[in-house]
Scaffold this motif. Structure first.
Motif, PDB file in Angstrom:
ATOM      1  N   ARG A 127      -8.634  71.622  38.743  1.00 61.42           N
ATOM      2  CA  ARG A 127      -7.621  70.695  39.329  1.00 61.42           C
ATOM      3  C   ARG A 127      -7.900  70.109  40.852  1.00 61.42           C
ATOM      4  O   ARG A 127      -7.308  69.912  41.688  1.00 61.42           O
ATOM      5  N   LYS A 128      -9.257  69.897  40.770  1.00 59.43           N
ATOM      6  CA  LYS A 128      -9.943  69.555  41.782  1.00 59.43           C
ATOM      7  C   LYS A 128      -9.354  68.161  42.651  1.00 59.43           C
ATOM      8  O   LYS A 128      -9.347  68.168  43.761  1.00 59.43           O
ATOM      9  N   ASP A 129      -9.025  67.363  41.867  1.00 64.53           N
ATOM     10  CA  ASP A 129      -8.599  65.991  42.252  1.00 64.53           C
ATOM     11  C   ASP A 129      -7.332  65.796  42.182  1.00 64.53           C
ATOM     12  O   ASP A 129      -6.458  64.739  42.176  1.00 64.53           O
ATOM     13  N   SER A 130      -6.523  66.985  42.225  1.00 64.90           N
ATOM     14  CA  SER A 130      -5.056  67.087  42.191  1.00 64.90           C
ATOM     15  C   SER A 130      -4.564  67.507  43.197  1.00 64.90           C
ATOM     16  O   SER A 130      -5.169  67.960  44.321  1.00 64.90           O
ATOM     17  N   SER A 131      -2.899  67.549  43.298  1.00 66.32           N
ATOM     18  CA  SER A 131      -2.513  68.034  44.676  1.00 66.32           C
ATOM     19  C   SER A 131      -2.436  69.495  44.730  1.00 66.32           C
ATOM     20  O   SER A 131      -1.944  70.059  45.687  1.00 66.32           O
ATOM     21  N   ASN A 132      -2.987  70.165  43.683  1.00 67.40           N
ATOM     22  CA  ASN A 132      -2.761  71.658  43.549  1.00 67.40           C
ATOM     23  C   ASN A 132      -4.302  72.330  43.217  1.00 67.40           C
ATOM     24  O   ASN A 132      -4.348  73.063  42.122  1.00 67.40           O
TER      25      ASN A 132
END
Length: 391
Positions: free
Chosen positions: A205-210
C-alpha cells in the motif's frame, strides 16, 4: 525404438547420497553435532538433493510458519500453469482478516494483487495473507488444505500433515525437517520466488494513506552472504524454526532447523551449517533447467517425437579435491511411450553411480504434453511406413 533403453556414460565427479541413511554417513564422519540446540535439522545440496548433514530429520514436529512454503509453492505452480497472474486481485474475506499472530493487517473486503500477497507471505509471514491466497486459489481454506496434503503426498513427504495454510498451532499439524527440505527444494525450482523471500524490506500500500512496511523475518538475507530465502517460523510449541537457502559459486544449499531456543542460536547454527558445506564441497553444472537430454518417439502421438528435458538444474557435487573419475552418469529413457503423454509424466532418469551402485537419480520429463493423434493421421503414418518398407 530399436533398443529397450539407451545409456549415455560420462565420467564425472559426483559425491551424493539421496536417502536419509546415506546422508548419515557424513554425520558419522563429522562426529560433531553441528546443530546441538535444534530438535531436528537437515542440510542438503539443492540440485541433487544430497544430504550433507541430518539430525532427527524425520521426526514429526510443529513447523509453525514454515508451513507457508507449501502455500507459496501451490501459488507459484498455479502461476506456472497460467491459472493465476501476479496482477490478479485477491479479495480478503472476514475469515482471512481474522487471523491472529503475524499479519499484514488486511481488512475485510480489501483487495491486493497476488504479487503483494506473496510479499506479505514471504517477507512478513502474514497469516492473513496466506489464508486470503488459499481462499482465492481453492475457494475455501479447507479445500486449499486438501490440495496442500495432496501435493505433500506427491512429493513423498511422509511425515507431514497440514491443517491450515499458515502454521497456526493445531494438534494434527506437523512436518519434519526432511519433508520441509523437500518442499523447499521444490519451491526453489520457481526461481522467481527468491525475488520475495530474498528481500530484506519492502512496502505494501505504498502509495496509499495506509502504507505498511515489510521487514523480512529471516535476518540472514541481510547478514549472511548468498542467503535469499526461505521462511522462518515460531510458536510457543514449535520454538524457533527456519528453512534457509543460500547460493554461492553455482552451489545452492538448503538448511532446515526446528525447535531452536531463540533466534540468535537458530541463525548461528544455520550459518555454521552453510559454512561447513561451502568450505568442504563444490558443484559442477551438467544441465540447466529445461535442457534437452534426448528425444523419444511417441506412439500414436500428435507429435511423432518429443524432447526429454530436466525439470531442474542438474549439478554434480563433490568433496573439494575429490577425484572426478570415480563416478558415472547414465541417462536411461523409457523404451517407448504412447500418447497421450503429459508434461508431468516421468519418462526416464539420470542415474549417478559409483562402483556400479546407484547413489542418486534425477527424473526426466517430456518438454510438452503430446495428445493422441487422430485416426486419419495414424493411417497416413502407417501407409508411409508400409511404402518405405517396400522400397
Amino acid at each position: 525404438m530399436k533398443r529397450l533403453s539407451r545409456f549415455f556414460l560420462f565420467t564425472l565427479a559426483f559425491l551424493t547420497f539421496f536417502s536419509s541413511s546415506a546422508g548419515s554417513v557424513f554425520a558419522a564422519e563429522n562426529k560433531v553435532d553441528m546443530a546441538p540446540h535444534a530438535k531436528s535439522a537437515v542440510l542438503i545440496e539443492a540440485d541433487s538433493g544430497t544430504i550433507l548433514y541430518e539430525k532427527n530429520a524425520n521426526e514429526k514436529l510443529p513447523p509453525a510458519s514454515i508451513t507457508k512454503v507449501m502455500t507459496m509453492l501451490l501459488a507459484m505452480e498455479a502461476i506456472e500453469r497460467g491459472e493465476l497472474k501476479l496482477t490478479d486481485k485477491v479479495r480478503t474475506s472476514e475469515h482471512a482478516a481474522s487471523m491472529g499472530g503475524s499479519q499484514i493487517f488486511l481488512q475485510p473486503g480489501e483487495e491486493m494483487s497476488v504479487e503483494d500477497m506473496l510479499k506479505g507471505i514471504a517477507i512478513a509471514s502474514g497469516n492473513d495473507a496466506a489464508v486470503a491466497m488459499a481462499e482465492h486459489l481453492a475457494g475455501t481454506e479447507e479445500a486449499f488444505v486438501a490440495k496442500m496434503n495432496e501435493r505433500a503426498k506427491q512429493l513423498g513427504m511422509k511425515n507431514t500433515h497440514f491443517v491450515n495454510p499458515n502454521g497456526l498451532p493445531s494438534p494434527d499439524h506437523y512436518s519434519s525437517a526432511m519433508d520441509i527440505a523437500i518442499m523447499s527444494r521444490e519451491l526453489l525450482k520457481h526461481e522467481h520466488i527468491t525475488k520475495y523471500t530474498g528481500s530484506y524490506q519492502d512496502y505494501l500500500r505504498k502509495d496509499s494513506s495506509n502504507p505498511f512496511w515489510l521487514v523480512n523475518t529471516n535476518r540472514l538475507v541481510r547478514f549472511y552472504q548468498g542467503v535469499d530465502g526461505l521462511k522462518t517460523g515460531y510458536t510457543s510449541e514449535a520454538k524457533y524454526c527456519l528453512t534457509a537457502t543460500a547460493k554461492r559459486n553455482n552451489m545452492r544449499l538448503i538448511t532446515v532447523v526446528l525447535g531452536e531456543p531463540d533466534t540468535k542460536t537458530r541463525n548461528a547454527e544455520v550459518s555454521g551449517l552453510f559454512d561447513y558445506a561451502f568450505n568442504h564441497f563444490q558443484v559442477y553444472p551438467v544441465y540447466k533447467k529445461g535442457d534437452v537430454v534426448q528425444q523419444l518417439m511417441v506412439d500414436k502421438g500428435r507429435d511423432a517425437k518429443v524432447n526429454i528435458v530436466t525439470s531442474q538444474t542438474v549439478s554434480l557435487l563433490t568433496k573439494k579435491g575429490e577425484n572426478p573419475d570415480m563416478y558415472n552418469k547414465e541417462v536411461v529413457l523409457t523404451p517407448s511411450i504412447k500418447a497421450p503423454v503429459k508434461k508431468t509424466d516421468v519418462v526416464g532418469h539420470i542415474f549417478i553411480k559409483k562402483d556400479g551402485k546407484e547413489v542418486a537419480r534425477v527424473d526426466l520429463f517430456p518438454e510438452k504434453t503430446v495428445d493422441q493423434a487422430g485416426l486419419w493421421e495414424i493411417l497416413k503414418r502407417t501407409t508411409r511406413a508400409i511404402v518405405v518398407s517396400y522400397q
